[in-house]
Scaffold this motif. Structure first.
Motif, PDB file in Angstrom:
ATOM      1  N   HIS A 121       9.434  -5.183   1.725  1.00 46.95           N
ATOM      2  CA  HIS A 121       8.370  -5.952   2.363  1.00 46.95           C
ATOM      3  C   HIS A 121       7.417  -5.049   3.197  1.00 46.95           C
ATOM      4  O   HIS A 121       8.039  -4.460   4.071  1.00 46.95           O
ATOM      5  N   PHE A 122       6.244  -5.496   3.217  1.00 44.50           N
ATOM      6  CA  PHE A 122       5.256  -4.816   4.100  1.00 44.50           C
ATOM      7  C   PHE A 122       4.555  -5.909   4.910  1.00 44.50           C
ATOM      8  O   PHE A 122       4.274  -7.215   4.294  1.00 44.50           O
ATOM      9  N   GLN A 123       4.138  -5.368   6.122  1.00 42.32           N
ATOM     10  CA  GLN A 123       3.361  -6.708   6.928  1.00 42.32           C
ATOM     11  C   GLN A 123       2.068  -5.995   7.322  1.00 42.32           C
ATOM     12  O   GLN A 123       1.946  -4.813   7.545  1.00 42.32           O
ATOM     13  N   ILE A 172      -0.488  -0.935   7.910  1.00 39.45           N
ATOM     14  CA  ILE A 172       0.516  -1.683   7.236  1.00 39.45           C
ATOM     15  C   ILE A 172       2.006  -1.064   7.658  1.00 39.45           C
ATOM     16  O   ILE A 172       2.000   0.082   7.946  1.00 39.45           O
ATOM     17  N   GLY A 173       2.964  -1.914   7.645  1.00 40.51           N
ATOM     18  CA  GLY A 173       4.421  -1.539   8.078  1.00 40.51           C
ATOM     19  C   GLY A 173       5.387  -2.084   7.367  1.00 40.51           C
ATOM     20  O   GLY A 173       5.286  -3.285   6.727  1.00 40.51           O
ATOM     21  N   GLU A 187       3.867   7.962   7.420  1.00 41.02           N
ATOM     22  CA  GLU A 187       4.482   8.260   8.436  1.00 41.02           C
ATOM     23  C   GLU A 187       5.824   7.516   8.478  1.00 41.02           C
ATOM     24  O   GLU A 187       5.717   6.206   8.828  1.00 41.02           O
ATOM     25  N   PHE A 188       6.932   7.810   7.818  1.00 42.79           N
ATOM     26  CA  PHE A 188       8.236   7.108   8.351  1.00 42.79           C
ATOM     27  C   PHE A 188       9.215   7.756   9.370  1.00 42.79           C
ATOM     28  O   PHE A 188       9.370   8.997   9.219  1.00 42.79           O
ATOM     29  N   ALA A 240       1.800   3.108   7.054  1.00 44.12           N
ATOM     30  CA  ALA A 240       0.582   3.699   6.085  1.00 44.12           C
ATOM     31  C   ALA A 240      -0.616   3.308   6.674  1.00 44.12           C
ATOM     32  O   ALA A 240      -0.663   2.037   6.942  1.00 44.12           O
ATOM     33  N   ALA A 241      -1.696   4.222   6.633  1.00 40.97           N
ATOM     34  CA  ALA A 241      -2.916   3.607   7.331  1.00 40.97           C
ATOM     35  C   ALA A 241      -4.022   4.120   6.297  1.00 40.97           C
ATOM     36  O   ALA A 241      -3.919   5.177   5.567  1.00 40.97           O
TER      37      ALA A 241
END
Length: 392
Positions: free
Chosen positions: A97-99, A89-90, A73-74, A82-83
Motif C-alpha cells: 500500500h502507498f500513501q 508518496i510512501g 529511496e528505501f 518515491a517523488a
C-alpha cells in the motif's frame, strides 16, 4: 497524521498484535485489533489503489505536465518513498500500500533521508530550472527551503539530520548544521567527481588532459591525497565514485553518441589497494572505454548509459543502465566485489533510478515516453513487478 508518525504507530502495532496494518493505510478503517490466527493476511496489491488519481487526472490534459517519478529511496525492505513533480508518496509495508505524503509546489529532483523523520531534497519550484535544497522534519509532509539562493549541487547525501555532503562535478561541500551552512572541502585540481563517506575519508576522480583518469583518496579531510588508480584515456571527461567500508567503485566515462555511452567500471574490495576492471563498454557512438587490460564483461545494464550505483553489505553492488533509443532500462549486479557481473532483465523506458535494500530486494523508478512507473524486484532484478504507474 504524517508518514513518519504513521510508521511509528505501525511499529507499535506490530509489537502488540503482530499485524502488518496501520490505521488509515490503504483501508480507510479503524485500527486493526488482535485477530484469531485463522484471519488471512492482508492482500499485497499492485497499482496505485486510486492514490493521486484526481491529481493525475489534472495532469493529463493539453498544456499540462504529466506526473513522473524522479527519484526513489528505501530505508529498508518495508519503508520507502518515491517523488516527482509536485508529489511524494510512501509505503511502510514493502509497497503493498502507498500513501500520499506531499502535494505542492516542489518538483523533486533527488531525495536523501538519513532516517524516517528527517529528510532533504534537491527540488525546483514547479517546473523551474533553478534547484534549491529543502528539508523536512516530519517524514516529508511539509518542506522548508534551506538555501536562500539556488544551489549548484547535482547530488546531496546526508549521514544524519545534521551532517551531509553536497556535490557537483568539480567541488564537494560539507554541512554540520542540517544544510543551513556549507564549507568547501579541498579536492585535487581537475576533480570531476568525488565522494566522502565521512568528513575525513573521501575519494576523487581527477582528469589529466591527454593522459586519462586518476582516482585518489584522502584520510584527512582533503589536506592530502594519495593516488590509487590510473586509467589511460585520450579524452577524459568525468567520473563518479561510490564507497562503503572497504568497497570502492569508480565509474569512468568515455564518449557518447547515437544514444550510447562508453564507460569503464572499476571495483576494489580493499580500499583501493587493488582494482578489478568489471565493465568496459565500447560503443560505436561513444568510442572506446577508458583504460585497458582484462575486463569481466564488455556490456553493462541495457548496454546503454550507466545510472546510479548502490553498494549493499560488504560484497554486493547494483547499477542501473538505460538505452533511450531502444527504450530499455535494466540493472546489473555483482555479489562478489566485482569478480563476476550479471546484467538482469530490462523494462521499457528511457531513464531510471534504483534503490536496493539487500542482495535481492530493490526498487526502480522508470520514465518512459508515455508513462512513469515504480517497479519492485525480489530476485536481484531478474524479474520486475510494476507497483505504481502514471499513464500519460
Amino acid at each position: 497524521m504524517n508518514f513518519a508518525k504513521k510508521l511509528q504507530n505501525k511499529t507499535i502495532s506490530l509489537l502488540s498484535v503482530g499485524l502488518l496494518m496501520v490505521s488509515g493505510w490503504g483501508t480507510g478503517g479503524a485500527p486493526v485489533q488482535a485477530a484469531a490466527s485463522a484471519t488471512p493476511a492482508p492482500v499485497c496489491n499492485t497499482g496505485d489503489q486510486g492514490l493521486l488519481q484526481q491529481l493525475q487526472k489534472k495532469h493529463t490534459g493539453e498544456g499540462t505536465v504529466p506526473l513522473t517519478f524522479a527519484d526513489v529511496e528505501f530505508l529498508n525492505a518495508d519503508t520507502g518513498r518515491a517523488a516527482g513533480n509536485g508529489f511524494l508518496i510512501g509505503t511502510s509495508d514493502g509497497g503493498c500500500h502507498f500513501q500520499e505524503i506531499y502535494q505542492g509546489q516542489w518538483s523533486f529532483r533527488q531525495l536523501s533521508f538519513p532516517d524516517n523523520v528527517n529528510g532533504f531534497a534537491l527540488a525546483s519550484v514547479q517546473e523551474g530550472q533553478a534547484k534549491y535544497l529543502i528539508g523536512t522534519t516530519d517524514g516529508g509532509s511539509t518542506w522548508k527551503r534551506l538555501s536562500k539562493q539556488a544551489v549548484t549541487f547535482e547530488h546531496v547525501e546526508f549521514m544524519d539530520s545534521k551532517t551531509g555532503f553536497g556535490y557537483n562535478r568539480a567541488s564537494t561541500y560539507y554541512t554540520k548544521d542540517g544544510g543551513l551552512g556549507w564549507s568547501k572541502i579541498p579536492t585535487p585540481a581537475n576533480t570531476r567527481g568525488a565522494y566522502f563517506s565521512s568528513r575525513n575519508s573521501g575519494w576523487a576522480v581527477v582528469i589529466v588532459p591527454g593522459t586519462g583518469y586518476q582516482v585518489m583518496s584522502t584520510a584527512d579531510g582533503g589536506a592530502n591525497w594519495k593516488l590509487r588508480l590510473k586509467s589511460n584515456f585520450a579524452d577524459p571527461q568525468y567520473g563518479q565514485i561510490y564507497a562503503k567500508g572497504n568497497q570502492v567503485y569508480a565509474l569512468l566515462y568515455g564518449g557518447s553518441g547515437m544514444s550510447h555511452t562508453s564507460y569503464s567500471l572499476y571495483s576494489s574490495s580493499n580500499t583501493g589497494g587493488s582494482w578489478t576492471r568489471v565493465i568496459a563498454q565500447d560503443s560505436a557512438g561513444g568510442g572506446p572505454a577508458p583504460g585497458s587490460g582484462r575486463t569481466k564483461v564488455n556490456r553493462g545494464p541495457a548496454s546503454g548509459k550507466p545510472g546510479n550505483l548502490q553498494l549493499i553489505g560488504k560484497e554486493a553492488a547494483f547499477m542501473v543502465g538505460y538505452l533511450p533509443a531502444a527504450e530499455q532500462v535494466g540493472t546489473g549486479f555483482t555479489k562478489d566485489n566485482g569478480q563476476t557481473w550479471n546484467n538482469s532483465a530490462t523494462v521499457h523506458g528511457y531513464e531510471g533510478m534504483i534503490s536496493f535494500t539487500d542482495h535481492n530486494q530493490g526498487w526502480m523508478a522508470v520514465r518512459d515516453f508515455d508513462s512513469s512507473t515504480l517497479y519492485a524486484t525480489k530476485d536481484a532484478g531478474a524479474h520486475w513487478t510494476a507497483k505504481f504507474s502514471f499513464e500519460f
